[in-house]
Design a protein around this motif. Structure first.
Motif, PDB file in Angstrom:
ATOM      1  N   LEU A   1      81.578  43.608  19.357  1.00 50.82           N
ATOM      2  CA  LEU A   1      80.132  43.395  19.328  1.00 50.82           C
ATOM      3  C   LEU A   1      79.807  41.968  19.750  1.00 50.82           C
ATOM      4  O   LEU A   1      80.481  41.015  19.358  1.00 50.82           O
ATOM      5  CB  LEU A   1      79.582  43.620  17.916  1.00 50.82           C
ATOM      6  CG  LEU A   1      79.474  45.055  17.429  1.00 50.82           C
ATOM      7  CD1 LEU A   1      80.804  45.627  17.023  1.00 50.82           C
ATOM      8  CD2 LEU A   1      78.475  45.149  16.277  1.00 50.82           C
ATOM      9  N   THR A   2      78.713  41.839  20.520  1.00 56.76           N
ATOM     10  CA  THR A   2      78.235  40.537  20.964  1.00 56.76           C
ATOM     11  C   THR A   2      76.773  40.397  20.563  1.00 56.76           C
ATOM     12  O   THR A   2      75.962  41.293  20.845  1.00 56.76           O
ATOM     13  CB  THR A   2      78.364  40.399  22.492  1.00 56.76           C
ATOM     14  OG1 THR A   2      79.744  40.547  22.862  1.00 56.76           O
ATOM     15  CG2 THR A   2      77.860  39.043  22.951  1.00 56.76           C
ATOM     16  N   LEU A   3      76.444  39.288  19.954  1.00 53.46           N
ATOM     17  CA  LEU A   3      75.063  39.057  19.531  1.00 53.46           C
ATOM     18  C   LEU A   3      74.175  38.796  20.740  1.00 53.46           C
ATOM     19  O   LEU A   3      74.493  37.944  21.581  1.00 53.46           O
ATOM     20  CB  LEU A   3      75.011  37.866  18.570  1.00 53.46           C
ATOM     21  CG  LEU A   3      73.632  37.502  18.019  1.00 53.46           C
ATOM     22  CD1 LEU A   3      73.090  38.624  17.127  1.00 53.46           C
ATOM     23  CD2 LEU A   3      73.688  36.195  17.250  1.00 53.46           C
ATOM     24  N   ILE A   4      73.056  39.531  20.795  1.00 51.04           N
ATOM     25  CA  ILE A   4      72.065  39.306  21.843  1.00 51.04           C
ATOM     26  C   ILE A   4      71.063  38.253  21.378  1.00 51.04           C
ATOM     27  O   ILE A   4      70.814  37.258  22.062  1.00 51.04           O
ATOM     28  CB  ILE A   4      71.321  40.607  22.186  1.00 51.04           C
ATOM     29  CG1 ILE A   4      72.287  41.660  22.738  1.00 51.04           C
ATOM     30  CG2 ILE A   4      70.167  40.340  23.156  1.00 51.04           C
ATOM     31  CD1 ILE A   4      71.662  43.034  22.899  1.00 51.04           C
ATOM     32  N   ALA A   5      70.466  38.498  20.208  1.00 54.03           N
ATOM     33  CA  ALA A   5      69.418  37.600  19.720  1.00 54.03           C
ATOM     34  C   ALA A   5      69.166  37.833  18.245  1.00 54.03           C
ATOM     35  O   ALA A   5      69.525  38.860  17.685  1.00 54.03           O
ATOM     36  CB  ALA A   5      68.130  37.814  20.508  1.00 54.03           C
ATOM     37  N   THR A   6      68.525  36.832  17.660  1.00 55.62           N
ATOM     38  CA  THR A   6      68.059  36.903  16.280  1.00 55.62           C
ATOM     39  C   THR A   6      66.550  37.056  16.304  1.00 55.62           C
ATOM     40  O   THR A   6      65.849  36.268  16.971  1.00 55.62           O
ATOM     41  CB  THR A   6      68.435  35.621  15.521  1.00 55.62           C
ATOM     42  OG1 THR A   6      69.853  35.459  15.579  1.00 55.62           O
ATOM     43  CG2 THR A   6      67.988  35.691  14.076  1.00 55.62           C
ATOM     44  N   ALA A   7      66.056  38.062  15.601  1.00 56.92           N
ATOM     45  CA  ALA A   7      64.616  38.343  15.581  1.00 56.92           C
ATOM     46  C   ALA A   7      64.036  37.873  14.260  1.00 56.92           C
ATOM     47  O   ALA A   7      64.395  38.359  13.201  1.00 56.92           O
ATOM     48  CB  ALA A   7      64.379  39.844  15.766  1.00 56.92           C
TER      49      ALA A   7
END
Lengths: 113, 115
Positions: free
Chosen positions: A43-49
Motif C-alpha cells: 500500500l502507498t499513501l496518496i493523501a491525508t484528508a
C-alpha cells in the motif's frame, strides 16, 4: 474500532473517464487517509484528508489527478481523474478512532480498459 | 479475487506449527508499528501494534517483537491455522499527539498454511 464502508466495491472504467470513490465511517473521525495498492504490491499513501481544509498529498500524487473531498467528519471521496490503465489498482481509505490504530475499508477495485 | 501478493515473498508453514514473519523498517524516527493481515479481495485487517518504548507485545496467538537497534520487526503466530493464510504487512508511523499518523507499509509476506 471504526467500521468503514466504500462504494463502489469495484468498477471497470474506460480510459479518459473519472471514477469517484466514497468512504463512509460509522463514527466521527479527525483524519482519513487514502491509499493505493497496485496489483501484487504493498500500500502507498496518496493523501491525508482533513475536514475543513485541503487534503495533504504525498510525493508523486497531485490534486488534479486525485481530487479529494472531506465535507464532514464521517465521509470522504477520492476521484481518480483522466483514467489510464496504469491507474488500475485497489483504492483504500483508512481512519482511526480515538487511538493510534488505523482501520481500513474493504477497498475499491478499479480496472481501466 | 484480486491477486494481492502475486510477487511477494512466500512463507509456507504446516498447520499447527508456529510462523514467524519478518519486516525491516526504514525510518529510525518511527515510533509506532502495526501488523496487518490482508485476505484476497479484502482490505487490511489490524492484527496487533507496538510502540517503540516496548520490545514485545502479545495478543491472542500472536506476538510482535521489536528490535530498534537493527530496525527489525517480527510477527509470531502460534499454532498456525488454515485461516491464517493471507498476506501480512508491517507498517511504521510517527505518532502525533492523540491522533493517527500516516503509515508507511513494508513489502508484505504471503503466508501459506499447508495441511
Amino acid at each position: 474500532s471504526a467500521v468503514i464502508s466504500q462504494k463502489p466495491s469495484r468498477d471497470i472504467c474506460q480510459r479518459g473517464t473519472s471514477l469517484t470513490i466514497q468512504c463512509q465511517v460509522d463514527s466521527q473521525v479527525t483524519m482519513m487517509f487514502w491509499y493505493r495498492q497496485q496489483p501484487g504490491q504493498s500500500l502507498t499513501l496518496i493523501a491525508t484528508a482533513n475536514q475543513g481544509s485541503e487534503a495533504t498529498y504525498e510525493s508523486g500524487f497531485v490534486i488534479d489527478k486525485f481530487p479529494i473531498s472531506r465535507p464532514n467528519l464521517t465521509f470522504s471521496t477520492l476521484t481518480v481523474s483522466n483514467l489510464s490503465p496504469e491507474d488500475s489498482s485497489i483504492y483504500l481509505c483508512s481512519t482511526s478512532g480515538h487511538s493510534y490504530e488505523q482501520y481500513f475499508g474493504p477497498g475499491t477495485r478499479l480496472t481501466v480498459t | 479475487g484480486e491477486s494481492v501478493g502475486l510477487h511477494l515473498p512466500t512463507l509456507s508453514v504446516q498447520e499447527g506449527d508456529n510462523s514467524i514473519i519478518n519486516c525491516a523498517y526504514s525510518n529510525s524516527a518511527s515510533d509506532y508499528f502495526i501488523w496487518y493481515k490482508q485476505e484476497s479481495g479484502k482490505g487490511p485487517q489490524f492484527i496487533i501494534d507496538i510502540r517503540s518504548n516496548m520490545d514485545k507485545r502479545q495478543g491472542q496467538r500472536v506476538t510482535v517483537l521489536l528490535n530498534k537497534t537493527v530496525k527489525h520487526l517480527s510477527l509470531q503466530i502460534a499454532a498456525t491455522q488454515p485461516g491464517d493464510s493471507a498476506v501480512y504487512f508491517c507498517a511504521e508511523s510517527r505518532i502525533n499527539t492523540g491522533t493517527a499518523s500516516k503509515l508507511t507499509f513494508g513489502t508484505g509476506t504471503r503466508l501459506q498454511v499447508t495441511l
